[in-house]
Design a protein around this motif. Structure first.
Motif, short mmCIF file in Angstrom:
data_model
loop_
_atom_site.label_atom_id
_atom_site.label_comp_id
_atom_site.label_asym_id
_atom_site.label_seq_id
_atom_site.Cartn_x
_atom_site.Cartn_y
_atom_site.Cartn_z
N PHE A 140 0.88 -1.18 0.00
CA PHE A 140 0.00 0.00 0.00
C PHE A 140 0.91 1.21 0.00
N SER A 141 0.93 1.95 -1.11
CA SER A 141 1.70 3.19 -1.12
C SER A 141 0.73 4.36 -1.09
N PHE A 142 1.18 5.45 -0.49
CA PHE A 142 0.27 6.59 -0.34
C PHE A 142 1.06 7.89 -0.37
N VAL A 143 0.34 8.97 -0.65
CA VAL A 143 0.93 10.31 -0.69
C VAL A 143 0.01 11.27 0.07
N PHE A 144 0.48 12.48 0.28
CA PHE A 144 -0.31 13.54 0.93
C PHE A 144 -0.71 13.17 2.35
N GLY A 145 0.22 12.62 3.12
CA GLY A 145 -0.08 12.44 4.53
C GLY A 145 0.37 11.11 5.10
N VAL A 146 0.04 10.94 6.38
CA VAL A 146 0.33 9.69 7.11
C VAL A 146 -1.04 9.09 7.47
N PRO A 147 -1.32 7.87 7.08
CA PRO A 147 -2.61 7.28 7.45
C PRO A 147 -2.73 7.14 8.97
N PRO A 148 -3.97 7.11 9.49
CA PRO A 148 -4.15 6.93 10.94
C PRO A 148 -3.44 5.66 11.43
N ALA A 149 -3.00 5.70 12.71
CA ALA A 149 -2.25 4.57 13.28
C ALA A 149 -3.01 3.25 13.15
N ALA A 150 -4.33 3.31 13.29
CA ALA A 150 -5.12 2.07 13.22
C ALA A 150 -5.02 1.44 11.82
N ILE A 151 -4.93 2.27 10.80
CA ILE A 151 -4.82 1.74 9.42
C ILE A 151 -3.44 1.09 9.24
N ALA A 166 7.56 11.55 1.02
CA ALA A 166 8.00 12.76 1.73
C ALA A 166 8.63 13.74 0.75
N THR A 167 8.37 15.03 0.99
CA THR A 167 9.03 16.06 0.17
C THR A 167 9.99 16.90 1.01
N THR A 168 10.04 16.62 2.32
CA THR A 168 10.94 17.36 3.22
C THR A 168 11.47 16.37 4.28
N ILE A 169 12.50 16.81 5.01
CA ILE A 169 13.01 16.00 6.11
C ILE A 169 11.90 15.76 7.13
N ALA A 170 11.16 16.81 7.47
CA ALA A 170 10.13 16.68 8.51
C ALA A 170 9.06 15.66 8.12
N GLY A 192 3.88 15.01 -12.12
CA GLY A 192 2.67 14.85 -11.31
C GLY A 192 2.71 15.71 -10.07
N HIS A 193 1.90 15.34 -9.08
CA HIS A 193 1.71 16.20 -7.92
C HIS A 193 2.89 16.22 -6.97
N ARG A 194 3.05 17.36 -6.34
CA ARG A 194 4.03 17.53 -5.27
C ARG A 194 3.29 17.11 -4.00
N PRO A 195 3.61 15.92 -3.44
CA PRO A 195 2.71 15.37 -2.41
C PRO A 195 3.00 15.87 -0.99
N SER A 196 3.30 17.14 -0.85
CA SER A 196 3.64 17.71 0.46
C SER A 196 2.43 17.70 1.39
N PHE A 197 2.69 17.50 2.70
CA PHE A 197 1.55 17.50 3.63
C PHE A 197 1.81 18.24 4.93
N LEU A 198 3.03 18.69 5.18
CA LEU A 198 3.26 19.45 6.41
C LEU A 198 3.37 20.95 6.14
N ALA A 199 4.05 21.30 5.07
CA ALA A 199 4.14 22.72 4.70
C ALA A 199 3.55 22.86 3.29
N ARG A 200 3.33 24.09 2.86
CA ARG A 200 2.82 24.32 1.50
C ARG A 200 3.76 23.70 0.48
#
Ligand SMILES: Cc1cc2nc3c(=O)[nH]c(=O)nc-3n(C[C@H](O)[C@H](O)[C@H](O)COP(=O)(O)O)c2cc1C
Length: 367
Positions: A140-151, A166-170, A192-200
């Motif tokens: 399961f690969s994903f972008v734009f975030g971290v899935p909930p711990a239960a998932i 990830a697009t940054t160290i953080a 394609g998309h820049r899958p950032s999720f912590l900063a713009r």
């Protein structure tokens, strides 16, 4: 690690993914993935992927079945964790009219009727991921975030390997802390998309070269480098910089097994591909594609565009007519910066050349 032959290819990422070579075919959202492409790559020892973020939950199981009918090797299904931006869940009647005014001339040009204002603009991640867990893909690969711990816990329980971007160290550290199995370091060269999720996304524009080195030193999980890689030399460079595999998107998108149009493929192999841009004009989120009339027309109107996924919903209503007419000026032409170096038009040709040149001594691949 050795620099030759199988040595450099024998990485922890390869073992975790259960594949033969450190090669991942990046998933494509928006209907551009195919079971045939994913299965072809998996059958040849890489990891094939299918981008399912645009699919209704009931179609996700069908896609897994389609891929399984063509390969018994590991493959990935891919989702977008964050399914909308602020303001992107619904559009009031007045706002709908304001946005429609931006689009109307182009709809008129292609003879497309004004669409009805919908209740929903995008499928919901929570229900998509339930369907994915049910389908139990090997990865399961994903972008734009971290899935909930239960998932993530459920993936572990079901033996599904997880891969986050990830697009940054953080962002890499957040994925690592959540226990994600592998991390894709996505440089801004990528198509394609820049899958950032912590900063713009605009503030998260690190290149693959720097990001791969920075991330691989700071996380426990094996790193997969993505962005600007299209041949064995690029893969070898990524491995040298600390990655344990490479994810190629544009090079596979250009192959005839992908779900894109012949017109888009022709652009990828043309001089136009030298001119890509990062724009929000196609979906509402920042993404890289070849410049065209639409990206240029929307550039001065960036502040008036509705958020993701509403912008993309409007364009999806225009797309069928544009594609039928063979138009490339009013559709997305996703592409990474490496497109001018593409050489292969089928996935077996691309895979065979990657595998052959990876096994060659360093420096012996094409210049
Ligand atoms: C048309 C297109 C659609 C993409 N859609 C997704 C997606 O839905 N999910 C995802 O994880 N990555 C997606 N990507 C990123 C690729 O999987 C891959 O990481 C990227 O293309 C690598 O950079 P490159 O294009 O320079 O090879 C997409 C890329 C392209 C070109």
């Amino acid at each position: 690690m050795h620099d030759t032959g199988r040595g450099q290819s024998d990485t922890e990422a390869v073992r975790r993914l259960g594949i033969q070579y450190p090669i991942v075919q990046g998933p494509f959202g928006g209907g551009l993935s195919t079971a045939r492409l994913a299965a072809t790559v998996s059958n040849l020892g890489g990891l094939g992927s299918f981008g399912a973020h645009n699919l209704a939950p009931e179609d996700i199981g069908r896609v897994a079945k389609d891929v399984r009918a063509l390969t018994s090797r590991p493959f990935a299904l891919n989702l977008w964790v964050s399914d909308h931006d602020p303001g992107g869940l619904s559009l009031g009647a007045e706002e709908f009219e304001r946005v429609w005014a931006l689009f109307e001339p182009y709809f008129r040009e292609l003879g497309v009727e004004k669409p009805e204002r919908p209740q929903d603009f995008h499928h919901d991640f929570a229900t998509q991921v339930e369907a994915l867990l049910e389908a139990r893909p090997p990865v399961f690969s994903f972008v734009f975030g971290v899935p909930p711990a239960a998932i993530l816990a459920e993936c572990r329980r079901r033996g599904i390997v997880t891969v986050g971007a990830a697009t940054t160290i953080a962002e890499a550290q957040a994925l690592d802390a959540a226990g994600v199995d592998l991390i894709v370091a996505t440089g801004f060269e990528a198509g394609g998309h820049r899958p950032s999720f912590l900063a713009r996304a605009e503030d998260s524009l690190m290149g693959t070269f720097a990001l791969t080195q920075l991330v691989s030193r700071r996380v426990k999980a094996p790193v997969i480098a993505a962005g600007g890689i299209a041949d064995a030399r690029g893969i070898r460079a990524a491995l040298t910089l600390g990655a344990q595999a490479a994810q190629l998107g544009t090079a596979f998108l250009a192959c005839e097994e992908s779900g894109t149009t012949p017109e888009h493929r022709a652009v990828l192999f043309s001089e136009e591909a030298q001119h890509t841009t990062l724009t929000r004009a196609f979906s509402g989120r920042l993404a890289r594609g070849v410049r065209n009339r639409w990206s240029e027309a929307m550039a001065p109107r960036a502040a008036q565009l509705p958020p993701f996924p509403i912008q993309g919903w409007f364009l999806s209503k225009l797309r069928p007519a544009a594609v039928r007419a063979g138009r490339t000026d009013l559709v997305s032409l996703w592409s990474g910066q490496i497109a001018p170096n593409l050489r292969h038009r089928t996935a077996p040709e691309l895979m065979e050349s990657l595998v052959r040149e990876l096994a060659d001594a360093p420096g012996s691949s094409q210049r």
